[in-house]
Design an enzyme around this catalytic site. Structure first.
Site, PDB file in Angstrom:
ATOM      1  N   ASP A  21      -3.078   3.957   0.888  1.00  0.00           N
ATOM      2  CA  ASP A  21      -3.885   2.486   0.573  1.00  0.00           C
ATOM      3  C   ASP A  21      -4.575   2.521  -0.602  1.00  0.00           C
ATOM      4  OD1 ASP A  21      -2.363   0.434  -0.206  1.00  0.00           O
ATOM      5  OD2 ASP A  21      -2.609  -0.724   1.459  1.00  0.00           O
ATOM      6  N   ASN A  69       7.794   0.197  -4.364  1.00  0.00           N
ATOM      7  CA  ASN A  69       6.912   0.635  -5.640  1.00  0.00           C
ATOM      8  C   ASN A  69       7.090  -0.006  -6.999  1.00  0.00           C
ATOM      9  OD1 ASN A  69       4.688   2.661  -4.008  1.00  0.00           O
ATOM     10  ND2 ASN A  69       4.261   0.398  -3.899  1.00  0.00           N
TER      11      ASN A  69
HETATM   12  C1  FPP Z   1      -0.991   2.809  -2.507  1.00  0.00           C
HETATM   13  O1  FPP Z   1      -2.497   2.557  -3.255  1.00  0.00           O
HETATM   14  C2  FPP Z   1      -1.271   4.214  -3.758  1.00  0.00           C
HETATM   15  C3  FPP Z   1       0.252   4.736  -3.983  1.00  0.00           C
HETATM   16  C4  FPP Z   1       1.618   3.447  -4.321  1.00  0.00           C
HETATM   17  C5  FPP Z   1       0.152   5.720  -4.846  1.00  0.00           C
HETATM   18  C6  FPP Z   1      -0.131   7.098  -3.744  1.00  0.00           C
HETATM   19  C7  FPP Z   1      -0.553   7.888  -5.503  1.00  0.00           C
HETATM   20  C8  FPP Z   1      -1.473   9.080  -5.346  1.00  0.00           C
HETATM   21  C9  FPP Z   1      -2.320   8.947  -4.197  1.00  0.00           C
HETATM   22  C10 FPP Z   1      -1.591  10.192  -6.506  1.00  0.00           C
HETATM   23  C11 FPP Z   1      -0.080  10.702  -6.397  1.00  0.00           C
HETATM   24  C12 FPP Z   1      -0.115  11.455  -4.952  1.00  0.00           C
HETATM   25  C13 FPP Z   1       0.181  12.532  -4.272  1.00  0.00           C
HETATM   26  C14 FPP Z   1       0.933  13.539  -3.742  1.00  0.00           C
HETATM   27  C15 FPP Z   1       0.622  13.844  -5.944  1.00  0.00           C
HETATM   28  P1  FPP Z   1      -2.333   0.729  -4.774  1.00  0.00           P
HETATM   29  O2  FPP Z   1      -1.921   1.136  -5.686  1.00  0.00           O
HETATM   30  O3  FPP Z   1      -1.278   0.086  -3.664  1.00  0.00           O
HETATM   31  O4  FPP Z   1      -3.387   0.343  -3.803  1.00  0.00           O
HETATM   32  P2  FPP Z   1      -4.432  -1.282  -4.299  1.00  0.00           P
HETATM   33  O5  FPP Z   1      -3.531  -1.256  -2.956  1.00  0.00           O
HETATM   34  O6  FPP Z   1      -5.796  -1.309  -3.765  1.00  0.00           O
HETATM   35  O7  FPP Z   1      -3.957  -2.039  -5.013  1.00  0.00           O
END
Ligand code: FPP
Length: 248
Positions: A21, A69
């Site tokens: 996250d 998501n």
């Molecule tokens: C949460 O941060 C992250 C995600 C919803 C996506 C995770 C994806 C990756 C790390 C990249 C791809 C991964 C692989 C395994 C190839 P957020 O967007 O909710 O952050 P925030 O809470 O700060 O808005």
């Protein structure tokens, strides 16, 4: 100092689950758009997979995309799917070299066909590997998974192949996406949020939780080793008393 040397090799969790996250907030801090944060997050994924291989964690489950998501802005969802396809295609030779076997959990059929194809190819290519099993949770939510398990069991009861009094927790586990692997002993969530967010609700029943304020794109090997050391300092009682644990 490299924290790796302080880790007790005899008490490494077999399975670690991570809620990655903070990508969006990290990008905002850099004055960039959210997808830049997801791109940077891939470097953290690479490091953590490597770290698992180095200390002997056999299973790593990453919450890469939740059922919820899908409600994000379309541009972000599309960009995340593209990133996923590009990353898997680019990283598969590297995963293979390091003995990493790729697996997925979640509603895979809801992913774009290109994404499904790329995942299947990488799963096939890495199928014989055994150093680390990397399990990507994609279009996954625990309530979705448990609802499906209940439906399958109800069908067996309806058809007369299972008696309701024979339903056990072992039986339920067989219907979960994770039936092939042990439950995680450790769950890590980055970015200062203290929630489970519909992730492995059944499987984390006895897991230790580790929360850190570090945002996912800043989470590196040493942060992972710090989490493992914190796990090793916990007393896992499974409902027993401290005295019972120290006697064993
Ligand atoms: C949460 O941060 C992250 C995600 C919803 C996506 C995770 C994806 C990756 C790390 C990249 C791809 C991964 C692989 C395994 C190839 P957020 O967007 O909710 O952050 P925030 O809470 O700060 O808005």
């Amino acid at each position: 100092m490299d924290l790796k040397h302080s880790i007790d090799k005899n008490n490494v969790p077999r399975h670690v689950a991570i809620i990655m996250d903070g990508n969006g907030r990290w990008a905002k801090q850099q004055g960039e758009d959210r997808i830049f944060g997801h791109h940077e997050g891939v470097n953290s994924v690479r490091e953590v997979v490597e770290a698992c291989g180095e200390i002997g964690v056999k299973f790593l489950t990453l919450y890469a995309f939740s059922t919820e998501n899908w409600n994000r802005p379309k541009e972000e969802v599309d960009a995340l799917m593209e990133l996923l396809v590009a990353t898997i295609s680019l990283e598969t030779p590297n995963l293979n070299k390091k003995g990493v076997k790729l697996q997925v959990i979640g509603d895979i059929l809801s992913l774009p066909p290109s994404c499904q194809a790329e995942l299947q190819e990488s799963i096939n290519i890495t199928a014989a590997n055994s150093t680390v099993t990397l399990i990507l949770a994609l279009s996954y939510s625990s309530k979705w998974e448990i609802t499906n398990a209940v439906k399958e069991i109800a069908k067996q009861v309806e058809e007369g192949t299972l008696k309701s009094q024979d339903i056990t927790s072992k039986n339920i586990e067989k219907h979960l996406n994770t039936s092939a692997w042990p439950d995680p002993e450790l769950m890590i969530r980055t970015s200062g949020e203290h929630r489970i967010s519909n992730f492995l609700l059944w499987q984390l029943a006895y897991a230790e939780f580790y929360f850190t304020d570090t945002l996912w794109p800043d989470f590196r090997k040493q942060d992972f080793f710090k989490a493992i050391l914190a796990y090793q300092n916990r007393e896992r009682r499974f409902g027993k008393t401290s005295e019972q644990i120290s006697q064993n």
